[in-house]
Structures are given as structure tokens and as C-alpha cells.
Design a protein around this motif. Structure first.
Motif, PDB file in Angstrom:
ATOM      1  N   GLY A  29      26.556  43.498  39.098  1.00  9.26           N
ATOM      2  CA  GLY A  29      26.989  42.909  40.359  1.00  9.26           C
ATOM      3  C   GLY A  29      28.482  42.682  40.445  1.00  9.26           C
ATOM      4  O   GLY A  29      28.978  42.259  41.485  1.00  9.26           O
ATOM      5  N   GLY A  30      29.204  42.960  39.367  1.00  5.43           N
ATOM      6  CA  GLY A  30      30.648  42.746  39.343  1.00  5.43           C
ATOM      7  C   GLY A  30      31.370  43.646  40.321  1.00  5.43           C
ATOM      8  O   GLY A  30      31.088  44.835  40.416  1.00  5.43           O
ATOM      9  N   GLY A  31      32.277  43.067  41.087  1.00 12.10           N
ATOM     10  CA  GLY A  31      33.047  43.815  42.062  1.00 12.10           C
ATOM     11  C   GLY A  31      32.431  43.861  43.443  1.00 12.10           C
ATOM     12  O   GLY A  31      33.010  44.411  44.365  1.00 12.10           O
ATOM     13  N   HIS A  32      31.260  43.262  43.600  1.00 12.54           N
ATOM     14  CA  HIS A  32      30.622  43.282  44.919  1.00 12.54           C
ATOM     15  C   HIS A  32      30.914  41.998  45.695  1.00 12.54           C
ATOM     16  O   HIS A  32      31.145  42.048  46.889  1.00 12.54           O
ATOM     17  N   GLY A  33      30.933  40.870  45.026  1.00 10.19           N
ATOM     18  CA  GLY A  33      31.248  39.609  45.691  1.00 10.19           C
ATOM     19  C   GLY A  33      32.741  39.327  45.701  1.00 10.19           C
ATOM     20  O   GLY A  33      33.269  38.746  46.636  1.00 10.19           O
ATOM     21  N   LEU A  34      33.428  39.748  44.644  1.00  6.71           N
ATOM     22  CA  LEU A  34      34.867  39.551  44.500  1.00  6.71           C
ATOM     23  C   LEU A  34      35.534  40.874  44.203  1.00  6.71           C
ATOM     24  O   LEU A  34      35.085  41.608  43.316  1.00  6.71           O
ATOM     25  N   LEU A  35      36.587  41.196  44.904  1.00  7.54           N
ATOM     26  CA  LEU A  35      37.306  42.432  44.613  1.00  7.54           C
ATOM     27  C   LEU A  35      37.901  42.374  43.208  1.00  7.54           C
ATOM     28  O   LEU A  35      37.714  43.279  42.409  1.00  7.54           O
TER      29      LEU A  35
END
Length: 125
Positions: A29-35
Motif C-alpha cells: 500500500g506504500g505510495g498510494h495514500g502518501l506520495l
């Protein structure tokens, strides 16, 4: 990775962006909620590089890349995606979370089979 001499500016920007995230850990999920995240999953890392280079405005999951951009391989950048994974080839180098298991980086000169993946690319690249 070092941008190829003569590579278009957007390709150079993708490589520079990829270098920023290339050694960060895998994070589902990394990079989906926070750029700018502490780690990236496969589609999150591809999204980060393309967003940072100004080629897209929002992160996509792997399935989103199956219909993103133009269909088929690109001259400079090809995104390969299926329902469970996404990676890209930029100026002849593979950018893939699975590459970090061997090289410590998401960049690798070793290619993987494109079988089972849909190829797309940014328009013009």
C-alpha cells in the motif's frame, strides 16, 4: 540509474524520481495514500516515479496500469501490469520491487518475462 545521453527530459525525470525511491523498503500500500512514503509497493513505486516526473496526477493500483496511457510498449518507457503486479522498463532498465531482493535497488538490467502482463506507456514516450 543514470539517464541515457539524449533521453527526453521526461525520461530523465522518471529516472531521477525512481532513484529517490529505489532503495526504500517494500511496503504494501506504500505510495498510494502518501506520495512521499516510507516505502512503496509495486504499483506505488511506479506511480511515485510517474507522478514525480509529471506524467500522472494520482497513484494507481496494478490493475489501473493495465488501461493507463497508450496500449503497447513505448520507445522509452513501458509499464507492465496485471491483476497482481506492476513494473516498468525505462531506457532499457527494469524498475521493479522484486529487483530489490537481488540488487538492493528497484533498478535492474536483468529483464523478466512479460508473459501475462499488459504493456502500456506514457503518450509520446
Amino acid at each position: 540509474a543514470i539517464p541515457a545521453a539524449g533521453a527526453p527530459g521526461k525520461v530523465q525525470a522518471v529516472i531521477r524520481a525512481g532513484n529517490k525511491s529505489a532503495s526504500k523498503p517494500y511496503k504494501w500500500g506504500g505510495g498510494h495514500g502518501l506520495l512521499n512514503d516510507s516505502g512503496y509497493d509495486c504499483s506505488g513505486s511506479v506511480s511515485f516515479t510517474l507522478r514525480t516526473a509529471g506524467l500522472m496526477t494520482a497513484s494507481l493500483a496494478s490493475t489501473g496500469f493495465m488501461s493507463w496511457g497508450r496500449r503497447g510498449p513505448g520507445r522509452w518507457i513501458t509499464i507492465r501490469a496485471n491483476a497482481g503486479h506492476a513494473y516498468m522498463v525505462v531506457a532499457g532498465l527494469r524498475f521493479d520491487t522484486s529487483a530489490s531482493k537481488r540488487t538492493g535497488s528497484r533498478w535492474s538490467a536483468q529483464m523478466r518475462s512479460p508473459r501475462g502482463y499488459v504493456a502500456t506507456h506514457p503518450p509520446g514516450l
